[in-house]
Every structure is written in structure tokens, then in C-alpha cells.
Design an enzyme around this catalytic site. Structure first.
Site, PDB file in Angstrom:
ATOM      1  N   ASP A  58      50.214 -12.780  54.173  1.00  0.00           N
ATOM      2  CA  ASP A  58      50.006 -13.365  53.612  1.00  0.00           C
ATOM      3  C   ASP A  58      51.061 -13.360  52.260  1.00  0.00           C
ATOM      4  O   ASP A  58      52.277 -13.404  51.144  1.00  0.00           O
ATOM      5  CB  ASP A  58      49.729 -15.290  53.385  1.00  0.00           C
ATOM      6  CG  ASP A  58      48.203 -15.056  52.550  1.00  0.00           C
ATOM      7  OD1 ASP A  58      47.944 -13.274  52.783  1.00  0.00           O
ATOM      8  OD2 ASP A  58      47.402 -15.446  52.329  1.00  0.00           O
ATOM      9  N   ASP A 114      46.226 -17.972  70.301  1.00  0.00           N
ATOM     10  CA  ASP A 114      45.671 -16.786  70.424  1.00  0.00           C
ATOM     11  C   ASP A 114      44.187 -16.735  71.089  1.00  0.00           C
ATOM     12  O   ASP A 114      43.368 -15.809  71.495  1.00  0.00           O
ATOM     13  CB  ASP A 114      45.312 -15.901  69.655  1.00  0.00           C
ATOM     14  CG  ASP A 114      46.918 -15.288  69.034  1.00  0.00           C
ATOM     15  OD1 ASP A 114      47.446 -15.360  69.992  1.00  0.00           O
ATOM     16  OD2 ASP A 114      46.803 -14.398  67.905  1.00  0.00           O
ATOM     17  N   ASP A 141      42.981 -25.640  60.332  1.00  0.00           N
ATOM     18  CA  ASP A 141      42.168 -27.013  59.562  1.00  0.00           C
ATOM     19  C   ASP A 141      42.869 -27.935  59.113  1.00  0.00           C
ATOM     20  O   ASP A 141      42.327 -28.297  57.753  1.00  0.00           O
ATOM     21  CB  ASP A 141      40.851 -26.333  59.093  1.00  0.00           C
ATOM     22  CG  ASP A 141      41.309 -24.854  57.851  1.00  0.00           C
ATOM     23  OD1 ASP A 141      41.474 -24.614  57.875  1.00  0.00           O
ATOM     24  OD2 ASP A 141      40.554 -25.430  56.792  1.00  0.00           O
TER      25      ASP A 141
END
Length: 534
Positions: A289, A136, A197
Site C-alpha cells: 500500500d 486466498d 475486518d
């Protein structure tokens, strides 16, 4: 002489005006103290003590559960069926389920190579895994770099897809949702999610997927995080302490008792059937989430946390990034609680005890009470009792309970036990932002849907080496350095501490001065890694 007389007269007038203001303020304070301030402060102390007891009981309960889990050695392999994957000569690679690996990205210049390389390095039959990079990014240079990296791995025989979209609707949830709409995803059984990451070990799938294959009731397998830059600065050490407790205790207890916990948004494997049955990804809050996890749990799916599987990742090392992250992590759950509490109560598929666990323990105590009580009690109400000696906080509430809770929180990171005092002071400072985020989420106002991607700096060692070579300190604007809220609270605590020294009887001044110093250090921006904005 006239000049001298005029100056003296002016000074006397100003002095008289100041005395009048002080006298009037004293009268107002005396007038409202007994009928208004004292009752309100007593009520505040009572409510804070009730919340403290709730937190204390919750921590002790989780401590007892985790002790039994460790003593009885209730490892995931004992509670659920787990067998290593084996080759089948007749069926060939078709015996292995099809895996989709999703990596959502947004301008991840510092870490995109690490995450893509780690995902492409996962050990699994090459024709049974698809790596999907959901980019994105708004920076065209970074988009080109990510796409080039994908082409590089594709030339090595990796089935990797580079997916972009023309908007950022729904942020991370929107990107993951769009990724699952691709035609090639229909053949996949499970989806693994890694933030940009995160760097999984090659055997990640071999250690997690068998739980899903042999236990059809499991919808999610969550791995633990391992922090590569925990030693970068004191702020990252403190974060490690908080997150280690979360994984060591909270996630383990949820997995061992009700087979429910909040999905951490990354380093997890979802059964696509469970994800779809729960309604897929939704972008109604900033904790997509947790939203998905609660909905899937209400459908009857079980979750499993595997502490032995650890995935390397990076902690935010700048104060700005950490503050944004903590706002999102406190505002989102509060807002989700507001949206889902009635849905949880009306649910027919789960037991009443599980509903109580989700509503009271998971949401109310851990996501609301913990943040609000930490700041309001220790940084507002307790200092105020110094100014109003008629209101007394019992020693068990001001000393014993917080001491026991702190010791229980420290079990997650034994190597950092000597930093417990710094952890308390810094957590109280950050509790201010968490409280603000929690209130915004509950009231659904202001920055409730603010989503700012947590900044990653990449390899900390390289950054330090580069800084050493340049021999220059990063320059920050005063506006970027100063944080007025922290400085304001620090001034309030310093005033209360000073008052306690000269007029008080509580002897809270040592804590108040230390906490005031902590607020001022953060307020002046002397926390975390300093990175130039230029």
C-alpha cells in the site's frame, strides 16, 4: 572427618574459582572501560540526542500544522470541490461512476460475513457497483463458507464476484493485482479496498467519491479507522492511542501540506487511472500500500484524507498477532526506503520540497529514526550510562524532550490520557521489535518478506461471553507464553536499576524498574487477549 574435609575443600575451591572469574572480569572491564566503552557510549549518546532532536522538531512541526488546520477549519470540502451526487432524468444511472469494491481475504472465518455484508450494503445504484471478493483461503471449509455467503448476496440482486487463484504469489498485492485483470473491471472508474475486518457505513461512497469526480488531480481518498474493540484490553487501548495520533496528526498534516501520505491499505478509494499510471500493485515489500502511494505521488497525483469518514475495524488483541503486524509495519517501510530513495531523488515531476518531505520526514524520521531511537536510547544507551558515570545524558535529552513528545502524541486520544505512562512503557517494549524489523528491512535479510495475516477474533463481546460460559482459562504451551528477548532486556534493565540504587548518581532507577517490569510482563505473555492454540 575426611568427608567433611573433602566437602570443605571442594567448597573452598569453587569459591576460589568464582572469585578468580570475578577478579578477571573486573580486570577486563577496567582495561576496556576508559579507552573503549566510554568513547563508544559517548558517541551513542550523541547520536541518540541528535535523533531525539529530529523527532522533537518533527512532532512540534506537525503539532503547529494541525493547530492551524483546526483553527482555520481547513476541512476537505473547503480545500477541494465537493458536491453531492444528483440524479439525472435523461442520463439515468449512467451519471454515476462505476465502482469496484475489492475485499481481499485469507482464512477469515471470524469476520468474512461482516465485511461482505457491509460491502454489499453500500448505498449506490445497484448497476454501478461490483463487489469483488478475493479469497486466498487455504482452508477448504472456509472457502466454501465465503463462496456460500457470496451466492447469498448474489441471490439478493448484488453484483458480487467470488474470485480465487491457485497460488498466493504476492499475498495481498498479488490478489488485488489479479482482481484488476478481470474483464468486467475495465468499465470501472474507481476501486475501493476494504480488508476483511472492515465495516463501512452505507453512505461511505456518497461521502468520498464526489471528491474524485470533481477534482481530477486527486488519485486517492483515504478514510479514518474506527476501532470496535478498543476497550477489549489494555493492549488495544494503547494501540488506539498510537493509531489515533497517526490519523489525527500524521495523515491530516500530510494531506493538508503536500497532499501526500501513506495509503493505509484499506478504507480508501483509488482512481484506477492513477493506480495504473503508478505501475499497479507490486509485491516487492510487505507494505504494498505504501509502495503504491509513493509511486503514485511521484507521478504527480494528490491524496486527500477525510477524517470525518470513519470505517469500523478490529485491532489485533493477541500479543502474537500484534508482534507480527508490527514487524511487517516496520520492516516493510525500511525496505521500501532502501529500494526507492534514489528513485525519489531522480524524480522530475515533483518539487524538491516534496522530495525532502518524503525522504526525510515521511521515511527517515518517522519510519527509521522513531523506531530505532525509542529502543536504543531509552532501553539500551540510557541504562548503560548508569554503569558508566563518566558519560552524562543532559536533562533536556532524558526528561524534557521525551516528555514533550509524549504529550504531543497523546492529543489523538484524550479519553486515554490517564494511560500515557502505560503507553510509554509498552511502546518502548514494542520498539524492540520495530527496531529489529527496521534493521532487517534496511539490510534486506532474514524475515524481510515475511507476510503473516493479522489474526482477527471477530466480535469481542461474543468471545468473552463464550469464555464465561465455558469457565475455563485457555491453556498455552510454555514456548508460546515465554518471549526470551523481552525477558533478557528486562533483566538488563533490572540490573542497571539495582546498580543505580546502590552506586549510581543518575536516579534513573524508578524508570528502569518500571520499564523492566513492562518487559517482563510482555516476556511472560501477560498482555492482550489469551487464546488457546488448540
Amino acid at each position: 572427618m575426611e568427608g567433611v574435609s573433602s566437602a570443605a575443600l571442594l567448597q573452598e575451591t569453587l569459591q576460589g574459582g568464582t572469585d578468580d572469574i570475578a577478579f578477571q572480569a573486573s580486570l577486563i572491564w577496567d582495561a576496556i572501560r576508559a579507552p573503549v566503552v566510554v568513547p563508544l557510549l559517548r558517541l551513542s549518546v550523541f547520536l541518540c540526542l541528535v535523533m531525539s532532536i529530529m523527532l522533537f522538531v518533527e512532532r512540534v512541526y506537525m503539532g503547529v500544522v494541525i493547530a492551524f488546520v483546526k483553527l482555520l477549519r481547513r476541512k476537505p470540502e473547503k480545500r477541494y470541490k465537493w458536491e453531492p451526487m444528483k440524479d439525472d432524468i435523461e442520463l439515468g444511472n449512467s451519471v454515476y461512476p462505476m465502482i469496484l469494491v475489492q475485499i481481499p481475504m485469507f482464512n477469515e472465518k471470524e469476520v468474512y460475513q461482516l465485511s461482505i455484508g457491509s460491502a454489499c450494503g453500500l448505498s449506490w445504484p445497484a448497476d454501478r457497483i461490483i463487489v469483488q471478493v478475493l479469497d486466498d483461503s487455504t482452508d477448504p471449509t472456509i472457502k466454501d463458507l465465503v463462496e456460500t455467503e457470496c451466492h447469498k448476496w448474489a441471490s439478493k440482486g448484488i453484483d458480487i464476484k467470488y474470485e480465487i487463484r491457485d497460488n498466493r504469489n504476492g499475498y495481498k498485492a498479488g490478489a488485488l493485482k489479479e482482481g484488476l485483470k478481470r474483464s468486467y473491471v475495465r468499465q470501472c472508474d474507481y476501486v475501493v479496498i476494504f480488508d476483511a475486518d472492515f465495516q463501512p457505513e452505507p453512505d461511505f461512497l456518497w461521502r468520498t467519491v464526489p471528491f474524485l469526480i470533481h477534482n481530477p488531480e486527486i488519485g486517492l481518498v483515504q478514510a479514518r479507522w474506527k476501532f470496535v474493540n478498543a476497550d477489549e484490553c489494555l493492549m488495544t487501548r494503547i494501540q488506539e492511542m498510537s493509531l489515533d495520533y497517526h490519523f489525527t496528526v500524521e495523515q491530516e498534516v500530510g494531506s493538508s501540506t503536500y497532499a501526500f501520505f501513506g495509503f493505509n491499505g484499506t478504507a480508501g478509494v483509488w482512481r484506477i487511472e492513477a493506480l495504473n499510471e503508478a505501475g499497479g500493485w507490486k509485491d516487492r515489500t510487505t507494505v504494498e500500500d505504501m509502495d503504491l502511494a509513493v509511486r503514485a505521488s511521484l507521478k504527480g497525483w494528490k491524496f486527500l484524507y477525510v477524517a470525518d469518514v470513519r470505517v469500523k475495524n478490529e485491532l489485533p488483541s493477541t500479543l502474537k498477532a500484534y508482534r507480527y503486524q508490527q514487524h511487517r509495519w516496520s520492516c516493510g517501510p525500511a525496505n521500501l526506503f532502501r529500494k526507492m530513495v534514489m528513485e525519489i531523488i531522480r524524480n522530475k515531476k515533483v518539487t524538491a520540497w516534496k522530495k525532502v518531505h518524503v525522504i526525510y520526514s515521511f521515511f527517515f524520521v518517522r519510519k527509521l529514526v522513531a523506531h530505532i531511537n525509542t529502543f536504543v536510547f531509552y532501553c539500551v544507551v540510557l541504562p548503560a550510562t548508569v554503569l558508566v558515570p563518566e558519560v552524562v545524558v543532559p536533562k533536556w535529552g532524558s526528561v524534557y524532550i521525551p516528555s514533550i513528545v509524549t504529550l504531543l502524541n497523546s492529543v489523538g486520544t484524550p479519553r486515554s490520557f490517564h494511560l500515557v505512562s502505560f503507553w510509554i512503557l509498552f511502546e518502548n517494549v514494542m520498539a524492540m521489535h520495530r527496531t529489529k524489523g527496521t534493521i532487517i528491512g534496511l539490510l534486506e535479510t532474514g524475515r524481510v518478506n515475511e507476510w503473516i495475516v493479522t489474526e482477527k477474533l471477530g466480535d469481542a463481546a461474543k468471545a468473552k461471553a463464550s469464555s464465561a460460559r465455558q469457565h475455563k482459562r485457555p491453556r498455552l504451551k510454555i514456548a508460546d507464553r515465554l518471549h526470551l528477548l523481552e525477558l533478557g532486556v528486562g533483566a538488563y534493565l533490572f540490573f542497571c536499576g539495582t546498580y543505580d540504587v546502590f552506586f549510581g548518581k543518575n536516579q534513573f532507577f524508578i524508570f528502569l524498574f518500571l520499564q523492566a517490569i513492562a518487559f517482563c510482563i510482555v516476556g511472560f505473555g501477560y498482555v492482550g487477549t489469551v487464546v488457546s492454540s488448540s
